[in-house]
Design a protein around this motif. Structure first.
Motif, PDB file in Angstrom:
ATOM      1  N   ILE A  30      31.145  37.636  42.044  1.00  0.00           N
ATOM      2  CA  ILE A  30      32.060  38.612  42.619  1.00  0.00           C
ATOM      3  C   ILE A  30      31.276  39.869  42.961  1.00  0.00           C
ATOM      4  CG2 ILE A  30      34.076  40.090  42.173  1.00  0.00           C
ATOM      5  CD1 ILE A  30      35.213  37.961  40.426  1.00  0.00           C
ATOM      6  N   ASP A  44      35.177  40.090  36.838  1.00  0.00           N
ATOM      7  CA  ASP A  44      36.191  40.500  37.807  1.00  0.00           C
ATOM      8  C   ASP A  44      36.169  42.003  38.063  1.00  0.00           C
ATOM      9  OD1 ASP A  44      37.026  37.861  37.689  1.00  0.00           O
ATOM     10  OD2 ASP A  44      38.453  38.261  36.102  1.00  0.00           O
ATOM     11  N   SER A  86      35.254  43.756  42.854  1.00  0.00           N
ATOM     12  CA  SER A  86      35.573  44.063  41.460  1.00  0.00           C
ATOM     13  C   SER A  86      36.216  45.438  41.337  1.00  0.00           C
ATOM     14  CB  SER A  86      34.301  44.004  40.598  1.00  0.00           C
ATOM     15  OG  SER A  86      33.380  45.010  40.991  1.00  0.00           O
TER      16      SER A  86
END
Length: 480
Positions: free
Chosen positions: A303, A224, A308
């Motif tokens: 991602i 993330d 991020s």
């Protein structure tokens, strides 16, 4: 892309954790609080039923973190009941009748329950508006749970308790009579608590430096926050070695990959830079050819670096905004800057401690980190407010012979059983998540357990003592 096998396992294990934790909490309430505990247990059963209805009514998307939010809110729902029951037993200890004690207990507990739940709602609101899609589900279920728990504690539990009383269960032995307990000199050990605070800071800095030196990152940033592709595979037998899997990744897609073995599970996670659909297909084909792994055994998440970066900045902003909002609320409600300042200092202690847990254990720092920190912020403030509410009440009623120090020590001593029991019930719920949940939920629950223990410590030992010394310092300056 979530594999069917992993998705089903995640939901089933989380629900199993909820059932086990819920049963343990009900048993604890009945054993410790007797008839009031039975009333609370019946109210909690209704609470869970209404919670499920509300999720359907408001069409809340039930993510994995949403399930975690429900389970956590069950543990926190006990808090309001514990505050009320502690008050009832105290009233009985003063010689009042059972009926009068029930009435006064709910009246005196109201302010602490409302203030504590509002501050937790602030954390949930910030989480919803500043968090990403998966965390929004957690924030929604947590917020709904807090509102429902407050309603069931103040109205449903009260109704059931009065009904049980009217059936003949009216003897004080069924409700527990709290005698005058020992007063502990918490304020005299303020230096020791500050030293503990300092040790936490030193340990955090040391762990961040060591992590930076060993891995190049102070914390183990997850997908993330770093960007890339994470591929989680469940094998039919024992997972291959890290070296074997890393070589397979390099041979199949021509890119290096880092493999993380998942302890206690026949699975592994492969972290790479962002993979294209074609590269994902090649990797899946290689896994299928060599290990017989099918598509339903694989979960893949990608991602971009831009997303991020936004997530990382959102996390910092969310924690800061939540902290400032709660500090302002406490300042306005208690009409004393000392309460706001000491609550934030105690909160900083809890946040830094959990951050140290992340740094030392190298648990992945991602979306679950945001949820964990903001839940901790709301939960820790909630525990602190109970202590502050008692200090505020006792300050109004104190005799001339009583010093402020006496009031603070007695207030903390009077609320210590509530702090322990509430922390214990919430800990049990989160422990069930950790034991039975999948790895992604475990990354959320393990630091949260550390935060619950730390939050109990700060609310008992730090918050009130800090307020006393800040108040004393301000009084001395005003006299000058």
């Amino acid at each position: 892309v979530v594999g069917a096998k992993l998705g089903t396992e995640a939901i089933n294990t989380s629900l199993l954790a909820g059932v086990i934790g819920f049963v343990l909490v009900l048993a604890f309430m009945i054993v410790v609080y007797r008839i009031p505990g039975l009333a609370a247990s019946l109210a909690l059963c209704l609470y869970v039923t209404v919670m499920i209805i509300c999720l359907n009514l408001f069409n809340v998307t039930l993510t994995l973190y949403g399930v975690a939010g429900i389970i956590l809110s069950i543990g926190m729902a006990v808090d309001a009941n514990v505050i009320v029951f502690t008050r009832i037993s105290e009233e009985l200890g003063t010689g009042k009748t059972v009926r009068s004690s029930i009435k006064k207990g709910f009246e005196k507990a109201l302010s602490a329950i409302v203030d504590g739940n509002v501050t937790t709602l602030i954390a949930a609101a910030v989480l919803y508006f500043l968090g990403s899609g998966t965390i929004k589900g957690f924030a929604q279920t947590l917020a709904i749970g807090i509102i429902l728990s407050m309603g069931t504690a103040l109205f449903v539990t009260k109704f059931i308790l009065n009904a049980l009383y009217n059936t003949g269960l009216d003897h004080e032995k069924f409700y527990g009579v709290k005698k005058e307990g020992k007063i502990f000199p918490f304020t005299k050990h303020g230096i020791k608590y500050v030293i503990v605070f300092g040790v936490v800071i030193v340990a955090l800095v040391a762990s961040l430096i060591i992590g930076k030196a060993k891995t190049g990152n102070s914390l183990n940033y997850g997908l993330d926050f770093m960007g890339g592709t994470s591929t989680e595979i469940v094998f039919s037998g024992n997972a291959p070695s890290n070296q074997e899997l890393e070589q397979l990744v390099k041979d199949s897609i021509g890119k290096p990959g880092e493999v993380v073995q998942m302890q206690g599970e026949e699975a592994a996670i492969i972290k790479t830079e962002v993979l294209s659909l074609a590269e994902k297909a090649k990797l899946e084909a290689a896994l299928n050819e060599k290990y017989g792994v099918s598509g339903e055994d694989i979960t893949s998440t990608s991602i971009s670096g831009t997303v991020s970066g936004e997530m990382k900045s959102d996390a910092v902003v969310a924690v800061l905004v939540a902290t400032v909002c709660m500090m302002l609320y406490i300042w306005i409600r208690f009409k004393n800057l000392g309460f706001a300042a000491s609550s934030v200092l105690a909160l900083c202690h809890d946040v830094l401690f959990v951050l140290m847990v992340y740094a030392v254990s190298r648990i992945s720092v991602g979306n679950a980190f945001i949820a964990c920190m903001l839940t901790l912020v709301g939960y820790s403030i909630n525990a602190t407010i109970v202590v502050f509410d008692r200090i505020r009440e006792n300050m109004k009623e104190k005799l001339k012979k009583d010093s402020v120090e006496d009031v603070v020590n007695s207030s903390i001593s009077q609320t210590i059983s509530r702090s322990i029991n509430t922390s214990l019930t919430t800990f049990v719920m989160v422990l069930a998540l950790s034991v039975f949940g999948v790895s992604s939920i475990r990354e959320f629950s393990v630091p949260l357990m550390a935060g619950i223990v730390c939050g109990a410590y700060s609310s008992v030992f730090l918050a009130g003592t800090l307020w006393y010394h800040i108040n004393k310092l301000r009084a001395g300056k005003e006299q000058e």
